[in-house]
Each structure stands twice: as C-alpha cells, then as structure tokens.
Design a protein around this motif. Structure first.
Motif, PDB file in Angstrom:
ATOM      1  N   THR A  79       0.724  -1.372  -0.068  1.00 54.90           N
ATOM      2  CA  THR A  79       0.066  -0.144  -0.053  1.00 54.90           C
ATOM      3  C   THR A  79       1.073   1.211  -0.150  1.00 54.90           C
ATOM      4  O   THR A  79       1.964   1.222   0.421  1.00 54.90           O
ATOM      5  CB  THR A  79      -0.900   0.215   1.114  1.00 54.90           C
ATOM      6  OG1 THR A  79      -0.169  -0.037   2.520  1.00 54.90           O
ATOM      7  CG2 THR A  79      -1.912  -1.343   1.356  1.00 54.90           C
ATOM      8  N   SER A  88      -0.208   5.405   1.028  1.00 56.24           N
ATOM      9  CA  SER A  88      -1.028   6.349   1.376  1.00 56.24           C
ATOM     10  C   SER A  88      -0.702   7.788   1.162  1.00 56.24           C
ATOM     11  O   SER A  88       0.512   8.072   1.229  1.00 56.24           O
ATOM     12  CB  SER A  88      -1.473   6.091   2.587  1.00 56.24           C
ATOM     13  OG  SER A  88      -0.743   6.212   3.484  1.00 56.24           O
ATOM     14  N   THR A 122      -6.694  -0.643  -6.024  1.00 50.28           N
ATOM     15  CA  THR A 122      -7.836   0.168  -5.512  1.00 50.28           C
ATOM     16  C   THR A 122      -7.357   1.249  -4.627  1.00 50.28           C
ATOM     17  O   THR A 122      -6.747   0.963  -3.824  1.00 50.28           O
ATOM     18  CB  THR A 122      -8.780  -0.877  -4.704  1.00 50.28           C
ATOM     19  OG1 THR A 122      -9.123  -1.895  -5.618  1.00 50.28           O
ATOM     20  CG2 THR A 122      -9.977  -0.080  -4.324  1.00 50.28           C
ATOM     21  N   LEU A 123      -7.846   2.529  -4.948  1.00 47.47           N
ATOM     22  CA  LEU A 123      -7.902   3.580  -3.892  1.00 47.47           C
ATOM     23  C   LEU A 123      -9.020   3.870  -3.178  1.00 47.47           C
ATOM     24  O   LEU A 123     -10.099   3.886  -3.780  1.00 47.47           O
ATOM     25  CB  LEU A 123      -7.511   4.800  -4.651  1.00 47.47           C
ATOM     26  CG  LEU A 123      -7.305   6.089  -4.051  1.00 47.47           C
ATOM     27  CD1 LEU A 123      -5.892   6.937  -4.616  1.00 47.47           C
ATOM     28  CD2 LEU A 123      -8.217   7.163  -3.900  1.00 47.47           C
ATOM     29  N   TRP A 181      -6.145   9.002   1.447  1.00 50.10           N
ATOM     30  CA  TRP A 181      -6.316   7.983   0.746  1.00 50.10           C
ATOM     31  C   TRP A 181      -5.296   6.928   0.861  1.00 50.10           C
ATOM     32  O   TRP A 181      -4.152   7.081   1.260  1.00 50.10           O
ATOM     33  CB  TRP A 181      -6.339   8.450  -0.805  1.00 50.10           C
ATOM     34  CG  TRP A 181      -5.135   9.381  -1.082  1.00 50.10           C
ATOM     35  CD1 TRP A 181      -4.960  10.430  -1.169  1.00 50.10           C
ATOM     36  CD2 TRP A 181      -3.908   8.701  -1.587  1.00 50.10           C
ATOM     37  NE1 TRP A 181      -3.610  10.934  -1.597  1.00 50.10           N
ATOM     38  CE2 TRP A 181      -2.828   9.933  -1.776  1.00 50.10           C
ATOM     39  CE3 TRP A 181      -3.445   7.333  -1.726  1.00 50.10           C
ATOM     40  CZ2 TRP A 181      -1.650   9.591  -2.404  1.00 50.10           C
ATOM     41  CZ3 TRP A 181      -2.099   7.100  -2.228  1.00 50.10           C
ATOM     42  CH2 TRP A 181      -1.229   8.383  -2.607  1.00 50.10           C
ATOM     43  N   TYR A 195      -3.784   3.567  -1.331  1.00 51.48           N
ATOM     44  CA  TYR A 195      -3.947   2.799  -2.612  1.00 51.48           C
ATOM     45  C   TYR A 195      -3.288   1.367  -2.107  1.00 51.48           C
ATOM     46  O   TYR A 195      -2.357   1.268  -1.688  1.00 51.48           O
ATOM     47  CB  TYR A 195      -3.202   3.350  -3.483  1.00 51.48           C
ATOM     48  CG  TYR A 195      -3.078   2.621  -4.941  1.00 51.48           C
ATOM     49  CD1 TYR A 195      -3.921   2.747  -5.894  1.00 51.48           C
ATOM     50  CD2 TYR A 195      -1.996   1.729  -5.224  1.00 51.48           C
ATOM     51  CE1 TYR A 195      -3.798   2.555  -7.039  1.00 51.48           C
ATOM     52  CE2 TYR A 195      -2.033   1.162  -6.210  1.00 51.48           C
ATOM     53  CZ  TYR A 195      -2.837   1.276  -7.326  1.00 51.48           C
ATOM     54  OH  TYR A 195      -2.597   0.551  -8.326  1.00 51.48           O
ATOM     55  N   ILE A 205      -5.425   7.858 -10.798  1.00 50.65           N
ATOM     56  CA  ILE A 205      -6.790   7.909 -10.075  1.00 50.65           C
ATOM     57  C   ILE A 205      -7.174   9.281 -10.040  1.00 50.65           C
ATOM     58  O   ILE A 205      -6.456  10.247  -9.749  1.00 50.65           O
ATOM     59  CB  ILE A 205      -7.027   7.332  -8.643  1.00 50.65           C
ATOM     60  CG1 ILE A 205      -6.148   5.904  -8.533  1.00 50.65           C
ATOM     61  CG2 ILE A 205      -8.216   7.381  -8.261  1.00 50.65           C
ATOM     62  CD1 ILE A 205      -6.779   4.750  -9.236  1.00 50.65           C
ATOM     63  N   ILE A 224      -0.045   6.665  -9.258  1.00 52.27           N
ATOM     64  CA  ILE A 224       0.875   5.904  -8.402  1.00 52.27           C
ATOM     65  C   ILE A 224       1.679   5.280  -9.347  1.00 52.27           C
ATOM     66  O   ILE A 224       1.407   4.802 -10.532  1.00 52.27           O
ATOM     67  CB  ILE A 224      -0.299   4.708  -7.644  1.00 52.27           C
ATOM     68  CG1 ILE A 224      -1.429   5.498  -7.056  1.00 52.27           C
ATOM     69  CG2 ILE A 224       0.719   3.819  -6.904  1.00 52.27           C
ATOM     70  CD1 ILE A 224      -0.869   6.048  -5.837  1.00 52.27           C
TER      71      ILE A 224
END
Length: 112
Positions: free
Chosen positions: A8, A10, A37-38, A45, A47, A67, A81
């Motif tokens: 992940t 963030s 997925t975010l 947030w 991800y 995104i 990302i």
C-alpha cells in the motif's frame, strides 16, 4: 483494508476555496484503478496494489496508475501511483499528499 502482506501507499488530499460562499470537498469513495484500488476516507487515501493485476510487469518495468478524484464543485485532482515490477513482487510508490486551491480567476492544483 488488505492483508498483512498487502502493498500500500497512502496520502492526504484537501481542497479550499477563497470564495466564502463555496466550501468544496472530496466525498469518501472507492475507485478501482488499473493495478489496484484507491479508498478515500475523510481526506486520507490508501492505494492497495492488486498483485494479480501486475503479473505482466517484468523486473524494473514501470507503469503508472492514475486515479482522478472529483470535488463537489467539479474540480478534479489526479493521484498518480508509480508501480515498479520486480522478480518477486511489485513495489509501489506515489505522491503522498495533495492540495488544490481555487480562486475566482484561474485555478491551480499541486500535489506534493
């Protein structure tokens, strides 16, 4: 969200408007990207990489997952990302904070 082995990244995003009659915001949401997925919750947030979607990336091969978040006033902000493939598993890196400012004339956005 995710498992102990989840990959992940963030960050945070905020929006402000100098117009006193406008208080734009980003709604909590979940968005599926190309490689993960975010989830946006209260301006933060996260991800999470979906390793099944990155199997085509070879060692040191890079790809971007962009995104786009849309605020209540229609202002859009992209979170980008960067995903780098490895022999074992992908490594995720991306912007960790975002901010956007709108004035009555021109709009400007910045991501830190």
């Amino acid at each position: 969200m995710g498992t102990p082995d989840s990959i992940t990244v963030s960050g945070t995003i905020d929006i402000s408007d100098v117009d006193t009659d406008d208080s734009p915001s980003f709604a909590n949401t979940t968005i599926e990207g190309t490689y993960g997925t975010l989830v946006l919750t209260d301006g933060t947030w996260i991800y999470t990489l979906d390793e099944d979607k990155t199997t085509s990336l070879g060692a040191d091969q890079t790809a971007q997952d962009t995104i786009t978040l849309t605020a209540s006033d229609g202002t859009q902000q992209e979170i980008v990302i960067n995903v780098t493939g490895t022999d074992d598993r992908p490594v995720v890196a991306g912007d960790t904070t975002g901010a956007i400012t709108e004035d009555s004339g021109a709009q400007s956005a910045s991501v830190h």
